[in-house]
Design a protein around this motif. Sequence first.
Motif, PDB file in Angstrom:
ATOM      1  N   UNK A  19       0.842  -1.191   0.000  1.00 39.15           N
ATOM      2  CA  UNK A  19       0.000   0.000   0.000  1.00 39.15           C
ATOM      3  C   UNK A  19       0.878   1.243   0.000  1.00 39.15           C
ATOM      4  N   UNK A  20       0.649   2.114  -0.977  1.00 40.38           N
ATOM      5  CA  UNK A  20       1.438   3.338  -1.084  1.00 40.38           C
ATOM      6  C   UNK A  20       0.883   4.411  -0.166  1.00 40.38           C
ATOM      7  N   UNK A  21       1.696   5.454   0.061  1.00 37.91           N
ATOM      8  CA  UNK A  21       1.256   6.567   0.892  1.00 37.91           C
ATOM      9  C   UNK A  21       0.039   7.248   0.289  1.00 37.91           C
ATOM     10  N   UNK A  22       0.034   7.399  -1.034  1.00 41.09           N
ATOM     11  CA  UNK A  22      -1.093   8.064  -1.695  1.00 41.09           C
ATOM     12  C   UNK A  22      -2.380   7.263  -1.561  1.00 41.09           C
ATOM     13  N   UNK A  23      -2.266   5.921  -1.639  1.00 32.69           N
ATOM     14  CA  UNK A  23      -3.474   5.097  -1.506  1.00 32.69           C
ATOM     15  C   UNK A  23      -4.002   5.141  -0.070  1.00 32.69           C
ATOM     16  N   UNK A  24      -3.092   5.210   0.902  1.00 30.47           N
ATOM     17  CA  UNK A  24      -3.513   5.339   2.293  1.00 30.47           C
ATOM     18  C   UNK A  24      -4.264   6.659   2.500  1.00 30.47           C
ATOM     19  N   UNK A  25      -3.664   7.732   1.987  1.00 32.49           N
ATOM     20  CA  UNK A  25      -4.277   9.049   2.160  1.00 32.49           C
ATOM     21  C   UNK A  25      -5.630   9.117   1.475  1.00 32.49           C
ATOM     22  N   UNK A  26      -5.738   8.514   0.294  1.00 26.36           N
ATOM     23  CA  UNK A  26      -7.011   8.514  -0.427  1.00 26.36           C
ATOM     24  C   UNK A  26      -8.096   7.784   0.366  1.00 26.36           C
ATOM     25  N   UNK A  27      -7.743   6.638   0.931  1.00 23.16           N
ATOM     26  CA  UNK A  27      -8.721   5.874   1.709  1.00 23.16           C
ATOM     27  C   UNK A  27      -9.089   6.599   2.995  1.00 23.16           C
ATOM     28  N   UNK A  28      -8.080   7.192   3.648  1.00 20.87           N
ATOM     29  CA  UNK A  28      -8.340   7.949   4.872  1.00 20.87           C
ATOM     30  C   UNK A  28      -9.228   9.157   4.573  1.00 20.87           C
ATOM     31  N   UNK A  29      -8.976   9.808   3.433  1.00 19.90           N
ATOM     32  CA  UNK A  29      -9.807  10.953   3.038  1.00 19.90           C
ATOM     33  C   UNK A  29     -11.242  10.525   2.783  1.00 19.90           C
ATOM     34  N   UNK A  30     -11.429   9.430   2.046  1.00 18.51           N
ATOM     35  CA  UNK A  30     -12.783   8.959   1.737  1.00 18.51           C
ATOM     36  C   UNK A  30     -13.539   8.588   3.008  1.00 18.51           C
ATOM     37  N   UNK A  31     -12.840   7.901   3.916  1.00 19.40           N
ATOM     38  CA  UNK A  31     -13.484   7.542   5.167  1.00 19.40           C
ATOM     39  C   UNK A  31     -13.794   8.761   6.015  1.00 19.40           C
ATOM     40  N   UNK A  32     -12.882   9.740   5.997  1.00 13.34           N
ATOM     41  CA  UNK A  32     -13.060  10.937   6.810  1.00 13.34           C
ATOM     42  C   UNK A  32     -14.214  11.805   6.311  1.00 13.34           C
TER      43      UNK A  32
END
Length: 439
Positions: A19-32
Motif C-alpha cells: 500500500x502506497x502513501x497516496x493510496x492510504x491518504x485517499x482511503x483515509x480521506x474517503x473515510x473521513x
Amino acid sequence: MDNSNTLPRGSATVPTRERTTSSRIKSIFSGSVGNMVEWYDWYVYAAFSLYFAKTFFPKGDTTAQLLNTAAIFAVGFLMRPIGGWLMGLYADKVGRKKALMASVYLMCFGSLLIALSPGYEIIGIGAPILLVFARLLQGLSVGGEYGTSATYLSEMATKERRGFYSSFQYVTLISGQLIALAVLIVLQQLLTTEELYAWGWRIPFAIGALCAIVALYLRRGMEETESFTKKEKAKESAMRTLLRHPKELMTVVGLTMGGTLAFYTYTTYMQKYLVNTVGMSISDSTTISAATLFLFMCLQPIIGGLSDKIGRRPILIAFGILGTLFTVPILTTLHTIQTWWGAFFLIMAALIIVSGYTSINAVVKAELFPTEIRALGVGLPYALTVSIFGGTAEYIALWFKSIGMETGYYWYVTACIAVSLLVYITMKDTRKHSRILTD
C-alpha cells in the motif's frame, strides 16, 4: 492475529499488495469525508434545536421546550450502544468498509425523516414520536460509525503516524459540527427569525440527507484495511472473545467518561448556555461556537502528531490534570462574562484542554484490542459511556439550572474528569504496547 496470512471467509482472496502513501491518504480521506457527513447530520439537531423546539412540542416557556429537545437528544444516545454492538460485529465479520457504508444509509434516512416531519399543531403527539424515531435511527448510525471509523483510520495509518492520521476522526467530527453551525449562520443571514422558526430549520436536515449520498459514493472507493484482510477466521463468537478482555473494556469506559462529558459541555451545550444562562443573542452564541470549533479542529492533528513523538499517556494525563483543576473556574467565570471576546477566550481555553482527549482517544482505544474484535471493542464500551455521560450532558446541565443549582453541573464535570485521570495514570502507553501489528 494481525500478522497471520490466513484470509477470513468473505474477505478478499487476492494477495495483499504494497500500500502506497497516496493510496492510504485517499482511503483515509474517503473515510473521513463520510465521517464528516455523519457528524454534520448528528449535530444539526443540536445547532437548530432552538428553532424547531416550538414545532414539535406544545407551547410553554423556553427552558421547558429546550428540556424536551435535550431529552430527545439524550434518547438518540440510547441507540448508540446498540449501533456500536451491531456495527462492530458487522465490521469485524465482513469488513470495515461495508459497515461504514451501512451507517451512512441509516443517517441519511433519519435526517430526511426530520426534514419532512409535520409539527405538533398538525399531528399532535405524533410529531415528537417521529422526532424520537428519527433520532433513534441516527443514534444507531453514529454509534456504529465511531468504533468502525476509529478502527479503520488507525489500521490504515502507519505505525509512525498513527496518532496523526487517526486524529482526523475528530477533525471530521468537529468539521461536521462546524458545517452545521455555518449553515445556521448562513440561514440566519438569509431568512428572518420567523422564517427560521416556521420552516427554515428543515433546510439543514435536507442538506444532510443529500450529502449522505455523496458520502456513499466516496466510501465505495475505500480500500479494506490489511489488518482485516489478514486476520484469522474466528474460533468463537465475537462477544465471547470480547469478554476475555475485561481490563481493556474498563479502560475504554474510564478514559472516555471525563473526555466525552467535557467535549459535549463545551461544544453542543455551550451554544445554549451562552443564550440561556449568559444572556447572549442566538447570533452571538453561534459565531462564538463556530470560531472556537474551527481552532479546536485545527489543534487535533497537531496534538495527534505530538502523541506519535512523546506517547499517548502523557497527553491524556495533561488533559486530566488541567480539566480537573480548571473546569469550575472556567465555567464560573463564563457565567458572568458579557463580552463576545471574553466568552471566546474562555471557551477556547477549555477546548485546548479537551484536545488532549479528543485528538488521540480513537487511536488509544483501537490499539487496545486485537483485530478480530477491534471495531466491537472500540465501539460498544465507548458508545455505552457516551450515552451515559455525553448524551445526558445537556439535560443534566439544564436540570441543575432549573432547580437553581447550576454550579452543581460544573462540579459534576470536574468529578468525571478526575475519575478518568485515575485511568490515564494507571494505564499503559498504547503507542508502545499497541495491538495493531500491520502497517
